[in-house]
Design an enzyme around this catalytic site. Structure first.
Site, PDB file in Angstrom:
ATOM      1  N   THR A  70      79.408  50.268  24.409  1.00 36.87           N
ATOM      2  CA  THR A  70      78.544  51.442  24.294  1.00 36.87           C
ATOM      3  C   THR A  70      77.219  51.122  23.609  1.00 36.87           C
ATOM      4  OG1 THR A  70      79.780  52.016  22.292  1.00 36.87           O
ATOM      5  CG2 THR A  70      80.421  53.110  24.333  1.00 36.87           C
ATOM      6  N   HIS A  75      79.413  45.844  15.936  1.00 35.64           N
ATOM      7  CA  HIS A  75      79.046  46.295  14.601  1.00 35.64           C
ATOM      8  C   HIS A  75      80.224  46.102  13.648  1.00 35.64           C
ATOM      9  CE1 HIS A  75      81.384  49.900  15.517  1.00 35.64           C
ATOM     10  NE2 HIS A  75      80.661  50.072  16.599  1.00 35.64           N
ATOM     11  N   HIS A  78      83.840  46.749  14.458  1.00 33.27           N
ATOM     12  CA  HIS A  78      84.603  45.812  15.281  1.00 33.27           C
ATOM     13  C   HIS A  78      85.157  44.641  14.466  1.00 33.27           C
ATOM     14  CE1 HIS A  78      81.772  47.494  18.471  1.00 33.27           C
ATOM     15  NE2 HIS A  78      82.962  47.780  18.930  1.00 33.27           N
ATOM     16  N   LYS A 112      86.701  61.493  18.353  1.00 34.22           N
ATOM     17  CA  LYS A 112      85.376  62.044  18.661  1.00 34.22           C
ATOM     18  C   LYS A 112      85.469  63.568  18.766  1.00 34.22           C
ATOM     19  CE  LYS A 112      83.761  57.862  19.279  1.00 34.22           C
ATOM     20  NZ  LYS A 112      85.016  57.147  19.068  1.00 34.22           N
ATOM     21  N   ARG A 116      81.071  61.486  25.069  1.00 38.47           N
ATOM     22  CA  ARG A 116      80.099  60.409  25.037  1.00 38.47           C
ATOM     23  C   ARG A 116      79.109  60.506  26.194  1.00 38.47           C
ATOM     24  NH1 ARG A 116      83.500  54.893  23.677  1.00 38.47           N
ATOM     25  NH2 ARG A 116      83.775  55.245  21.454  1.00 38.47           N
ATOM     26  N   GLN A 201      93.399  53.525  30.147  1.00 38.26           N
ATOM     27  CA  GLN A 201      93.720  52.477  29.178  1.00 38.26           C
ATOM     28  C   GLN A 201      95.142  51.969  29.383  1.00 38.26           C
ATOM     29  OE1 GLN A 201      92.446  53.133  25.124  1.00 38.26           O
ATOM     30  NE2 GLN A 201      94.002  51.761  24.293  1.00 38.26           N
ATOM     31  N   ASP A 222      93.499  54.610  15.467  1.00 33.40           N
ATOM     32  CA  ASP A 222      93.174  55.818  16.232  1.00 33.40           C
ATOM     33  C   ASP A 222      93.471  55.650  17.719  1.00 33.40           C
ATOM     34  OD1 ASP A 222      91.193  53.943  16.578  1.00 33.40           O
ATOM     35  OD2 ASP A 222      89.517  55.341  16.359  1.00 33.40           O
ATOM     36  N   LYS A 257      84.751  55.868   7.228  1.00 33.41           N
ATOM     37  CA  LYS A 257      84.623  54.585   7.912  1.00 33.41           C
ATOM     38  C   LYS A 257      83.472  53.789   7.318  1.00 33.41           C
ATOM     39  CE  LYS A 257      86.674  55.498  12.444  1.00 33.41           C
ATOM     40  NZ  LYS A 257      86.462  55.443  13.906  1.00 33.41           N
ATOM     41  N   LYS A 260      78.306  52.097   7.854  1.00 35.10           N
ATOM     42  CA  LYS A 260      77.200  53.011   8.122  1.00 35.10           C
ATOM     43  C   LYS A 260      76.228  53.001   6.943  1.00 35.10           C
ATOM     44  CE  LYS A 260      78.446  54.961  12.088  1.00 35.10           C
ATOM     45  NZ  LYS A 260      77.600  54.952  13.304  1.00 35.10           N
ATOM     46  N   THR A 261      74.939  53.046   7.256  1.00 37.27           N
ATOM     47  CA  THR A 261      73.901  53.194   6.240  1.00 37.27           C
ATOM     48  C   THR A 261      72.968  54.309   6.697  1.00 37.27           C
ATOM     49  OG1 THR A 261      72.313  51.686   7.277  1.00 37.27           O
ATOM     50  CG2 THR A 261      73.989  50.705   5.835  1.00 37.27           C
TER      51      THR A 261
END
Length: 436
Positions: A70, A75, A78, A112, A116, A201, A222, A257, A260-261
């Site tokens: 995506t 990041h 992962h 989510k 998406r 999946q 998840d 999680k 993130k910044t």
């Protein structure tokens, strides 16, 4: 006990070398790789513990982890999966990297609240190519030791009626709706498009089982419902057993999680998140999270980390954070970049050295008025604040300094010199230079 080599990282070279020369089960107390996974806190849920343990320890697991392309970079989210794949490959197991070129056309509703954005095939392929390059730092793809497959190769050619008859017949709608990932989306509206994600999946696992002998699937906690769907589909259609195990989600001490910044995700791509910014992110983790991150993400021997945990206090906390930041930066960007980032960080925090690798914003002359720029505008321009309003709050609360001088007036105008250092809080530094 000293932990650091030189001024910062003790035993780093030795511990790193031992971790790679002696994968789990080859050193110390003859700890198996499965025992190490449990000891590090990596395992969340699994279908058949005894069978999974035996396969992993014997190096007979052919396992896959899926990555939805995506974005054009992996990041921090992962990281857990990549480190797990590396550990298992070191123990003789074979990883399959499944790139979700097909499932990315739909989007996974797990975790989510909104659907998406749809992606084009061209964008997906570009992202897949970027992923492969980054993954090579973690996984050995030589001599068929690991493979990369794209589920778009089979999902995009499926006949809809065949899917309904051959796959859909094995799924209970009532059971699917009982899973938390669908419950959350039902409240806001779950499209039929997303509803098919679990089926797709599950079909991936079935396809990989048949074509590549893939007997195990790993993923984030998840993904548990989707993974169970795959093992059940294999059992129903082929009458054979396959296994699933989820790994702990990378959460901070507040249950959020990590990765993130204010500027967004912490990327593994040096163009998106510089090695210095990457180093600083890990150097600044909370005291409560440093040992957990060392256990989950690094290859420092678990015995060494547990010894740290028993004696960790005061200055040792900062040393442990430096070890964490150095190890992870070296793993993602290489030892040279890790050392440069460490040197830059020491310069910022008063340890000498230079700050050439500090995140830098170059201002054009036309951005200045009579050589100056408002502090709020500068904060937003440098990516240290998402908006003027947030920048104003930080200034008023005393959280902003320029060249070690605190700025408390939101109307202040800054006149950048040859080298101006902007600081937010105690730990975030940014260099500002003006274009000649």
């Amino acid at each position: 006990m000293r932990w650091y080599h030189g001024e910062n990282i003790v035993l780093w070279k030795n511990s790193f070398r031992r971790a790679f020369l002696y994968p789990s089960g080859k050193e110390g107390k003859n700890m198996t790789v499965f025992e190490e996974l449990k000891r590090r806190g990596l395992i969340a849920q699994m279908t058949d513990e005894k069978e999974i343990e035996e396969l992993i320890n014997a190096g007979k697991a052919t396992f896959y982890i899926g990555f939805d392309p995506t974005a054009d970079s992996l990041h921090v989210g992962h990281f857990m999966a990549l480190c797990l794949m590396k550990r298992l490959q070191m123990a003789g197991n074979k990883p399959i990297v499944l790139i979700g070129g097909g499932t990315a056309m739909i989007g996974d509703p797990s975790g989510k609240t909104d659907m998406r954005k749809m992606m084009t095939k061209e964008t997906i392929q570009h992202n897949v190519d970027c992923f492969k390059k980054q993954m090579s730092r973690f996984i050995d793809f030589s001599e068929n030791k690991a493979i990369v497959v794209n589920n778009g190769d089979w999902l995009l050619d499926l006949n809809y009626v065949d899917v309904l008859r051959d796959v859909g017949a094995h799924f209970s709608v009532n059971r699917m709706l009982s899973h938390e990932c669908y419950k959350q989306r039902m409240e806001r509206g779950l499209t039929f498009l997303e509803f098919n994600y679990m089926i797709m999946q599950s079909y991936d696992f079935y396809k990989l089982f048949q074509d590549y002998g893939c007997n195990m699937q790993f993923g984030g906690d998840d993904q548990w419902a989707n993974m169970l769907g795959g093992t059940e589909l294999i059992r129903r259609k082929l009458g054979k057993d396959a296994y699933a195990m989820t790994i702990t989600l990378l959460l901070n001490s507040e249950g959020k999680k990590m990765g993130k910044t204010e500027k967004g995700a912490v990327w593994l791509d040096a163009e998106k998140t510089t090695p210095y910014e990457f180093y600083q992110y890990w150097r600044n983790v909370s005291d409560q999270d440093v040992i957990k991150c060392l256990k989950l993400l690094t290859f420092v021997p678990i015995e060494q980390i547990e010894e740290m945990e028993r004696t960790l206090e005061g200055q040792q906390l900062n040393q442990a954070k430096e070890l964490l930041a150095y190890e992870l930066t070296a793993l993602v960007h290489g030892k040279e970049e890790a050392e440069k980032a460490q040197t830059a960080a020491k310069a910022v925090f008063g340890g000498g050295g230079n700050n050439a690798d500090m995140p830098t914003t170059v201002l054009k002359a036309e951005e200045l008025t009579d050589g100056g720029i408002g502090i709020l505008t500068l904060m937003v321009r440098c990516g240290l604040s998402p908006s003027n309003g947030e920048a104003r709050r930080l200034v008023q609360q005393g959280g902003v300094s320029v060249n070690d001088t605190k700025v408390t007036d939101p109307k202040s105008v800054i006149y950048p010199e040859a080298e101006t250092i902007l600081r937010k809080g105690k730990k975030v530094f940014h260099k500002v230079v003006v274009e000649n």
